[in-house]
Write a protein that holds these residues in place. Structure first.
Motif, mmCIF file in Angstrom:
data_model
loop_
_atom_site.group_PDB
_atom_site.id
_atom_site.type_symbol
_atom_site.label_atom_id
_atom_site.label_comp_id
_atom_site.label_asym_id
_atom_site.label_seq_id
_atom_site.Cartn_x
_atom_site.Cartn_y
_atom_site.Cartn_z
ATOM 1 N N ILE A 207 0.839 -1.199 0.000
ATOM 2 C CA ILE A 207 0.000 0.000 0.000
ATOM 3 C C ILE A 207 0.873 1.247 0.000
ATOM 4 N N ILE A 208 1.932 1.248 0.798
ATOM 5 C CA ILE A 208 2.854 2.396 0.826
ATOM 6 C C ILE A 208 3.543 2.544 -0.524
ATOM 7 N N LEU A 209 3.937 1.428 -1.144
ATOM 8 C CA LEU A 209 4.565 1.484 -2.466
ATOM 9 C C LEU A 209 3.606 2.058 -3.499
ATOM 10 N N PHE A 210 2.321 1.660 -3.427
ATOM 11 C CA PHE A 210 1.315 2.219 -4.342
ATOM 12 C C PHE A 210 1.217 3.726 -4.178
ATOM 13 N N LEU A 211 1.173 4.197 -2.936
ATOM 14 C CA LEU A 211 1.073 5.634 -2.685
ATOM 15 C C LEU A 211 2.305 6.369 -3.194
ATOM 16 N N LEU A 212 3.486 5.757 -3.013
ATOM 17 C CA LEU A 212 4.718 6.380 -3.502
ATOM 18 C C LEU A 212 4.723 6.478 -5.027
ATOM 19 N N LEU A 213 4.240 5.423 -5.703
ATOM 20 C CA LEU A 213 4.153 5.467 -7.164
ATOM 21 C C LEU A 213 3.223 6.580 -7.617
ATOM 22 N N CYS A 214 2.100 6.741 -6.923
ATOM 23 C CA CYS A 214 1.141 7.792 -7.288
ATOM 24 C C CYS A 214 1.705 9.192 -7.031
ATOM 25 N N LEU A 215 2.608 9.297 -6.058
ATOM 26 C CA LEU A 215 3.148 10.608 -5.689
ATOM 27 C C LEU A 215 4.297 11.067 -6.579
ATOM 28 N N ILE A 216 4.786 10.189 -7.461
ATOM 29 C CA ILE A 216 5.858 10.599 -8.378
ATOM 30 C C ILE A 216 5.339 11.734 -9.259
ATOM 31 N N PRO A 217 5.943 12.908 -9.214
ATOM 32 C CA PRO A 217 5.387 14.072 -9.922
ATOM 33 C C PRO A 217 5.455 13.983 -11.443
ATOM 34 N N SER A 218 6.464 13.323 -11.974
ATOM 35 C CA SER A 218 6.630 13.226 -13.423
ATOM 36 C C SER A 218 5.838 12.044 -13.963
ATOM 37 N N ALA A 219 4.957 12.304 -14.933
ATOM 38 C CA ALA A 219 4.164 11.230 -15.539
ATOM 39 C C ALA A 219 5.066 10.196 -16.206
ATOM 40 N N TYR A 220 6.148 10.663 -16.837
ATOM 41 C CA TYR A 220 7.070 9.739 -17.521
ATOM 42 C C TYR A 220 7.723 8.792 -16.513
ATOM 43 N N PHE A 221 8.236 9.345 -15.417
ATOM 44 C CA PHE A 221 8.905 8.506 -14.416
ATOM 45 C C PHE A 221 7.893 7.628 -13.675
ATOM 46 N N ARG A 222 6.661 8.133 -13.525
ATOM 47 C CA ARG A 222 5.624 7.338 -12.878
ATOM 48 C C ARG A 222 5.353 6.080 -13.693
ATOM 49 N N ARG A 223 5.144 6.254 -14.996
ATOM 50 C CA ARG A 223 4.860 5.098 -15.858
ATOM 51 C C ARG A 223 6.081 4.199 -16.004
ATOM 52 N N THR A 224 7.250 4.785 -16.062
ATOM 53 C CA THR A 224 8.475 3.988 -16.164
ATOM 54 C C THR A 224 8.650 3.115 -14.923
ATOM 55 N N SER A 225 8.356 3.682 -13.759
ATOM 56 C CA SER A 225 8.460 2.922 -12.514
ATOM 57 C C SER A 225 7.496 1.741 -12.506
ATOM 58 N N VAL A 226 6.277 1.963 -13.013
ATOM 59 C CA VAL A 226 5.286 0.884 -13.087
ATOM 60 C C VAL A 226 5.765 -0.210 -14.041
ATOM 61 N N LYS A 227 6.347 0.185 -15.169
ATOM 62 C CA LYS A 227 6.866 -0.799 -16.127
ATOM 63 C C LYS A 227 7.988 -1.634 -15.508
ATOM 64 N N ILE A 228 8.862 -0.969 -14.760
ATOM 65 C CA ILE A 228 9.953 -1.688 -14.092
ATOM 66 C C ILE A 228 9.388 -2.692 -13.085
ATOM 67 N N LEU A 229 8.339 -2.272 -12.366
ATOM 68 C CA LEU A 229 7.717 -3.167 -11.397
ATOM 69 C C LEU A 229 7.100 -4.377 -12.091
ATOM 70 N N PHE A 230 6.419 -4.164 -13.222
ATOM 71 C CA PHE A 230 5.856 -5.282 -13.978
ATOM 72 C C PHE A 230 6.961 -6.234 -14.445
ATOM 73 N N PHE A 231 8.088 -5.691 -14.865
ATOM 74 C CA PHE A 231 9.208 -6.530 -15.301
ATOM 75 C C PHE A 231 9.715 -7.378 -14.137
ATOM 76 N N PHE A 232 9.834 -6.762 -12.963
ATOM 77 C CA PHE A 232 10.276 -7.503 -11.775
ATOM 78 C C PHE A 232 9.294 -8.624 -11.445
ATOM 79 N N ILE A 233 7.995 -8.327 -11.525
ATOM 80 C CA ILE A 233 6.963 -9.329 -11.216
ATOM 81 C C ILE A 233 7.058 -10.513 -12.172
ATOM 82 N N ALA A 234 7.213 -10.218 -13.476
ATOM 83 C CA ALA A 234 7.328 -11.291 -14.471
ATOM 84 C C ALA A 234 8.578 -12.130 -14.206
ATOM 85 N N LEU A 235 9.681 -11.458 -13.886
ATOM 86 C CA LEU A 235 10.939 -12.157 -13.603
ATOM 87 C C LEU A 235 10.791 -13.055 -12.381
ATOM 88 N N PHE A 236 10.162 -12.539 -11.340
ATOM 89 C CA PHE A 236 9.981 -13.307 -10.116
ATOM 90 C C PHE A 236 9.069 -14.514 -10.357
#
Length: 393
Positions: A207-236
């Motif tokens: 939940i804290i990680l979700f809030l931190l992702l939402c608080l990223i001010p840059s839309a580009y970095f916000r979406r990039t962070s989500v993509k990185i998280l999806f990559f980690f999930i697939a790898l795991f």
């Protein structure tokens, strides 16, 4: 005309209020069995009402047929293998209730969102009230607790996705009116406090990680962070979950888990559950086994815990490769739909799906809740289009 217009707003609100309360609250935790039966009855009435609309209007969305196929495959498998077909019927009605409600009332999506917010917030604050009024549920050591059943899902491990969806719909309510900040702020405090109080560190961290992702001010970095998280999930999922106990013999995976993640190599015996699930899946790969109950899991899998504790392995158990492929298709379709809208609330939904996938590496949540968040993503482009600047005042 005015009465008809109001009904068009009230019905979708009530349908989603019934759905969200039934999906999120366990009244047996507070010995109010009559409320549980009442919500089940209201959910069934709502489901039959929407089935009646299908028959009367002779229409249904093409993509909803895929959901029908998903629930049908698992129902057929349940009958073939003698698993819990009755409870799967209730689950199926829950799934189709939210899908058909969004289809038939797609011109009134904000009232569907308000209904979801109403139900999930009732569950959220009822859980907070239970913890405050019964401090023995969280102030004493786990072994000494006399009460271990919670309103928000029964088992504390089941709270995570319910809390996340409550938070997401509260974020979406901000598109309807900025006045919902008065609800969002206390809900954020409750969403963080509840898992911390009950000791669910996985849910609290996510939940804290979700809030931190939402608080990223840059839309580009916000979406990039989500993509990185999806990559980690697939790898795991590939390197760890699909390896089961075999992970212990993979040097790279051992390094990844112990040195990078700093975790126990068994993830509190979850590797045993994943290994047991992989072995049973291999015996019925095409159709799976239907919807198992507790006794089935204890008879056919490891006794360390109930179930595979991983959503993809659970889907393979429920409906084999067919249900697994349908689930992945629905997940990807929802991601593509919500990603087509480039704004803050769409990014929050993307982040929520990524966090839900992260939590479901280690847990299996009720399928209606999983499809609830995917449905929100599916219909987000329409919600965004309906809310003009005047609506957002």
């Amino acid at each position: 005309m005015q009465i008809k217009l109001n009904i068009q707003k009230i019905i979708p609100f009530l349908l989603m209020a019934f759905f969200s309360m039934h999906a999120s609250m366990d009244f047996t935790a507070v010995d109010i069995q009559i409320a549980s039966y009442a919500l089940l009855a209201l959910m069934l009435i709502g489901g039959f009402f929407l089935f009646y609309k299908i028959i009367r209007e002779k229409t249904i969305a093409k993509h909803d047929l895929i959901f029908f196929l998903f629930v049908t495959i698992i129902a057929i498998s349940s009958f073939i293998h003698g698993t819990d077909a009755k409870n799967w019927l209730y689950v199926s009605i829950d799934i189709l209730l939210i899908r058909l409600a969004f289809y038939f009332y797609n011109s009134q999506i904000k009232y569907l969102i308000l209904g979801l917010a109403f139900g999930f917030n009732i569950g959220l604050f009822a859980q907070l009230h239970q913890l405050i009024t019964q401090p023995q549920m969280w102030l004493v050591p786990e072994a000494e607790k006399e009460i271990t059943t919670y309103i928000l899902g029964g088992n504390y491990n089941q709270m995570g996705l319910r809390i996340l969806i409550a938070l997401v719909v509260n974020f979406l309510c901000l598109k309807i009116s900025k006045a919902f900040y008065f609800l969002l702020i206390p809900s954020i405090l409750a969403c963080v406090s509840i898992p911390v109080m009950v000791g669910s560190m996985t849910a609290a961290t996510c939940i804290i990680l979700f809030l931190l992702l939402c608080l990223i001010p840059s839309a580009y970095f916000r979406r990039t962070s989500v993509k990185i998280l999806f990559f980690f999930i697939a790898l795991f999922q590939i390197l760890v979950c699909f390896s089961g106990k075999g992970i212990e013999h993979n040097e790279f995976a051992v390094w990844f888990v112990e040195d990078v993640l700093d975790k126990d190599i068994t993830f509190t015996y979850r590797t045993h559950m994943w290994d047991s699930a992989l072995r049973i899946i291999a015996e019925s790969p095409l159709l799976g086994y239907g919807f198992p109950d507790k006794d089935w899991y204890l008879a056919h899998m490891t006794s360390f815990a109930i179930g595979p504790h991983n959503i993809l392995l659970a889907t393979l158990i429920y409906g084999g490769i067919i249900a697994f492929a349908i689930y992945l298709f629905l997940l990807m379709r929802s991601l593509i739909n919500v990603a087509s809208v480039h704004n803050f609330h769409g990014d929050c939904l993307l982040a929520a799906i990524s966090i839900s996938c992260l939590m479901m590496l280690m847990e299996v949540y009720p399928i209606p809740l999983v499809f609830c968040i995917l449905t929100l993503a599916d219909y987000y482009p329409q919600l965004n289009a309906q809310l003009t600047p005047q609506d957002e005042s």
